[in-house]
Design a protein around this motif. Structure first.
Motif, PDB file in Angstrom:
ATOM      1  N   LYS A 193     -17.311 -11.584  -1.368  1.00 31.04           N
ATOM      2  CA  LYS A 193     -17.238 -11.130  -2.820  1.00 31.04           C
ATOM      3  C   LYS A 193     -17.185  -9.953  -2.700  1.00 31.04           C
ATOM      4  N   GLU A 194     -16.477  -9.404  -4.039  1.00 33.54           N
ATOM      5  CA  GLU A 194     -16.220  -7.881  -4.435  1.00 33.54           C
ATOM      6  C   GLU A 194     -16.499  -7.792  -6.078  1.00 33.54           C
ATOM      7  N   THR A 195     -17.183  -6.639  -6.509  1.00 36.55           N
ATOM      8  CA  THR A 195     -17.095  -6.375  -7.962  1.00 36.55           C
ATOM      9  C   THR A 195     -16.204  -5.048  -7.772  1.00 36.55           C
ATOM     10  N   ILE A 196     -15.259  -5.116  -8.812  1.00 34.85           N
ATOM     11  CA  ILE A 196     -14.243  -4.103  -8.916  1.00 34.85           C
ATOM     12  C   ILE A 196     -14.459  -3.714 -10.443  1.00 34.85           C
ATOM     13  N   VAL A 197     -14.612  -2.303 -10.548  1.00 37.25           N
ATOM     14  CA  VAL A 197     -14.876  -1.532 -11.624  1.00 37.25           C
ATOM     15  C   VAL A 197     -13.663  -0.691 -12.068  1.00 37.25           C
ATOM     16  N   GLN A 198     -12.954  -1.081 -13.017  1.00 38.36           N
ATOM     17  CA  GLN A 198     -11.900  -0.336 -13.289  1.00 38.36           C
ATOM     18  C   GLN A 198     -11.990   0.594 -14.200  1.00 38.36           C
ATOM     19  N   LEU A 199     -11.529   1.915 -13.837  1.00 39.69           N
ATOM     20  CA  LEU A 199     -11.521   3.040 -14.642  1.00 39.69           C
ATOM     21  C   LEU A 199     -10.073   3.430 -15.141  1.00 39.69           C
ATOM     22  N   TRP A 200     -10.037   3.793 -16.311  1.00 43.55           N
ATOM     23  CA  TRP A 200      -8.615   4.168 -17.055  1.00 43.55           C
ATOM     24  C   TRP A 200      -8.697   5.649 -17.771  1.00 43.55           C
ATOM     25  N   GLU A 201      -8.087   6.608 -17.937  1.00 49.41           N
ATOM     26  CA  GLU A 201      -8.017   7.484 -18.651  1.00 49.41           C
ATOM     27  C   GLU A 201      -7.074   7.497 -19.803  1.00 49.41           C
ATOM     28  N   ILE A 205     -14.404   0.683  -6.985  1.00 52.18           N
ATOM     29  CA  ILE A 205     -13.744   1.333  -8.000  1.00 52.18           C
ATOM     30  C   ILE A 205     -12.112   1.485  -7.995  1.00 52.18           C
ATOM     31  N   GLU A 206     -11.544   0.667  -9.107  1.00 54.54           N
ATOM     32  CA  GLU A 206     -10.072   0.616  -9.131  1.00 54.54           C
ATOM     33  C   GLU A 206      -9.716   1.966 -10.294  1.00 54.54           C
ATOM     34  N   TYR A 207      -9.012   2.670  -9.574  1.00 57.66           N
ATOM     35  CA  TYR A 207      -8.469   3.857 -10.579  1.00 57.66           C
ATOM     36  C   TYR A 207      -6.909   4.341 -10.116  1.00 57.66           C
ATOM     37  N   GLY A 208      -6.307   4.751 -10.895  1.00 59.46           N
ATOM     38  CA  GLY A 208      -4.901   5.552 -10.367  1.00 59.46           C
ATOM     39  C   GLY A 208      -4.687   6.151 -11.744  1.00 59.46           C
ATOM     40  N   ASN A 209      -3.725   7.124 -11.529  1.00 56.86           N
ATOM     41  CA  ASN A 209      -3.444   8.014 -12.637  1.00 56.86           C
ATOM     42  C   ASN A 209      -1.832   8.669 -12.173  1.00 56.86           C
ATOM     43  N   ALA A 210      -1.014   9.081 -12.982  1.00 61.55           N
ATOM     44  CA  ALA A 210       0.317   9.577 -12.723  1.00 61.55           C
ATOM     45  C   ALA A 210       0.337  10.541 -11.144  1.00 61.55           C
TER      46      ALA A 210
END
Length: 162
Positions: A55-63, A100-105
């Motif tokens: 199992k995993e806990t994924i925390v998503q970040l968004w700008e 931590i789930e993250y991405g940007n341009a």
């Protein structure tokens, strides 16, 4: 880092800003939001027919594009409030690995693991890293296993470190 370890770290540093370093010195913008928390179950079969389950806990970040001028980061206590609220609605497995789930341009969307952290005077700096893919069935697939010669020499009989 397990979910319970992350939450404990937040509990110990509630008065600080929560800052994420996603690429060796490149910080997630102060305009980030915690937009989603995912409780993930992975039930897999690898290329050697081996099965695995975790199992995993994924925390998503968004700008937020509407807050580009923001300079003050989210407080640790605010992030903790969000995670506690999520846990009331959909309980998290505290033993699950946290990513931590993250991405940007400028950076591809990815699930990053917590490599290390620094507790600074006014910030809790979470340093993230990309986890590389790997063959889990090296022996079955005939993939050579890399051996660290230095470690092998050290741990061999007479190597002096064991």
């Amino acid at each position: 880092m397990k979910t319970k370890e992350f939450i404990a770290l937040l509990n110990e540093n509630g008065n600080k800003e929560l800052v994420f370093d996603y690429n060796k010195g490149t910080l997630v913008g102060a305009n980030y939001h915690l937009t989603e928390v995912k409780n993930i179950i992975v039930d897999s079969v690898d290329c050697g027919a081996g099965t695995d389950f975790w199992k995993e806990t994924i925390v998503q970040l968004w700008e937020s594009p509407s807050e580009l001028d923001k300079t003050k980061y989210m407080s640790v206590s605010k992030a903790l409030q969000i995670l506690n609220r999520v846990n009331e609605i959909k309980p998290m497995d505290l033993e699950a690995e946290l990513k931590i789930e993250y991405g940007n341009a400028n950076f591809h969307a990815a699930q990053l693991f917590i490599d290390e952290y620094e507790i600074l005077e006014d910030r809790l700096l979470i340093k993230l890293a990309v986890e590389k893919t790997d063959c889990k069935a090296k022996e079955e697939c005939g993939v050579p296993v890399e051996i660290n010669a230095e470690k092998e020499a050290c741990c061999s009989p007479g190597g002096g470190c064991c």
